[in-house]
Design a protein around this motif. Sequence first.
Motif, PDB file in Angstrom:
ATOM      1  N   THR A 105       0.833  -1.200   0.000  1.00 45.61           N
ATOM      2  CA  THR A 105       0.000   0.000   0.000  1.00 45.61           C
ATOM      3  C   THR A 105       0.869   1.252   0.000  1.00 45.61           C
ATOM      4  OG1 THR A 105      -0.164   0.172   2.415  1.00 45.61           O
ATOM      5  CG2 THR A 105      -1.816  -1.191   1.298  1.00 45.61           C
ATOM      6  N   GLY A 106       0.251   2.375  -0.343  1.00 42.47           N
ATOM      7  CA  GLY A 106       0.938   3.649  -0.303  1.00 42.47           C
ATOM      8  C   GLY A 106       2.210   3.654  -1.115  1.00 42.47           C
ATOM      9  N   GLU A 107       3.275   4.163  -0.519  1.00 44.40           N
ATOM     10  CA  GLU A 107       4.573   4.209  -1.188  1.00 44.40           C
ATOM     11  C   GLU A 107       5.424   2.989  -0.897  1.00 44.40           C
ATOM     12  OE1 GLU A 107       5.826   8.752  -1.834  1.00 44.40           O
ATOM     13  OE2 GLU A 107       5.803   8.188   0.295  1.00 44.40           O
ATOM     14  N   SER A 108       4.928   2.057  -0.109  1.00 45.02           N
ATOM     15  CA  SER A 108       5.657   0.819   0.162  1.00 45.02           C
ATOM     16  C   SER A 108       5.550  -0.151  -1.011  1.00 45.02           C
ATOM     17  CB  SER A 108       5.146   0.160   1.442  1.00 45.02           C
ATOM     18  OG  SER A 108       5.536   0.899   2.581  1.00 45.02           O
ATOM     19  N   GLY A 109       6.474  -1.093  -1.062  1.00 45.58           N
ATOM     20  CA  GLY A 109       6.537  -2.036  -2.166  1.00 45.58           C
ATOM     21  C   GLY A 109       5.599  -3.210  -1.994  1.00 45.58           C
ATOM     22  N   GLY A 110       5.623  -4.080  -2.984  1.00 43.15           N
ATOM     23  CA  GLY A 110       4.818  -5.291  -2.970  1.00 43.15           C
ATOM     24  C   GLY A 110       3.728  -5.270  -4.019  1.00 43.15           C
TER      25      GLY A 110
END
Length: 367
Positions: free
Chosen positions: A133-138
């Motif tokens: 989510t957001g600016e995080s990866g995955g």
Amino acid sequence: MTTSDTTVPARRVGRRDLMKLTGVAATALAAGSFLKASNAKAQTMETKPMTNDWDKTFPKSPNVDHQKVTFRNRYGLTLAGDLYLPKARTDHPLAALVVGGPFGAVKEQASGLYAQTMAERGFGTLAFDPSFTGESGGEPRNVASPDINTEDFSAAVDFLGLHPSVDRERIGAIGICGWGGMALNAVAVDKRVKAVVASTMYDMTRVMSRGYNDSVTPEQRTQTLKLLSRQRWDDAAAGTPAYPPAYNVLQGVEPQFMVDYADYYMTPRGYHPRAVNSGNAWTQTNPLSFMNMPLLTYIKEIAPRPVLLIHGEKAHSRYFSETAYAAAAEPKELMIIPGASHVDLYDRPDVIPFDRLTQFFRQALST
């Protein structure tokens, strides 16, 4: 401490289908609309570069230094965070707090407000975007996991414990809404964290598996799982997960708490384009892992470290904190905020008991 006050051709699962089965549970969770899902436009399937612009839903404090940071969790996913440090600090390492939530929000919203405010009060703080989510990866985007998201809290503790401005022996945690339950789960297993606050807490595994106020029957649960299980074939055939229509687009038939969510997530008060709840959506099959993994099984093991649960008197979700309080061991406190709703504890500094949070963590994280 006492309280302070069936088989069918493969098809996409409709939000209305699920909500009929779960009493406004499985995918209505933290927000959501009463729209029936169709072949909705998929979410963006890639992350964008982090921005250094101040794009928060709250003003920047002149008394706090802010820095965008990244760190990796135990599964190799890169998380994005906002590190806040008080400007008026010495070389003495700081007590520090990891802050996450609400469920479907980003660090530019409530968790960032909590983090910056507590940094103004002398703590080093880290607000972070959960995995996917957001600016995080995955990938895929906008999917949650009770295991991975619990790990995200501990990964944030890893980061703080290696920061030169932080005393790794004085780290606490704050979880808001659905990440309140994640925080309690993380602290139960992560003995490095010395104290935890859960504000306006949701137990996401409970609401997804049992519905609001535990209203889902075993037959409804089974039917929901059948629908979600068959949705996996659609997703596998498409090579990408299906998403329902945008959350928090009101149709005029919602209960008040969903109106409250929309008032936060879909207005200038709290809207952020990266937030799942701000006109985006979780994947259709997002509830699956939550429906078979109780989060709060071991919260007694937080003791002897202190727990503070904060909830609004008028919040539809108040029973989550009351149940968690009953299950936790001493030292514990349940603080009920008179007249407050669930969402009031997201962003209203006149309602959020920051003085009590400060007192709680100063005592718990004292040297």
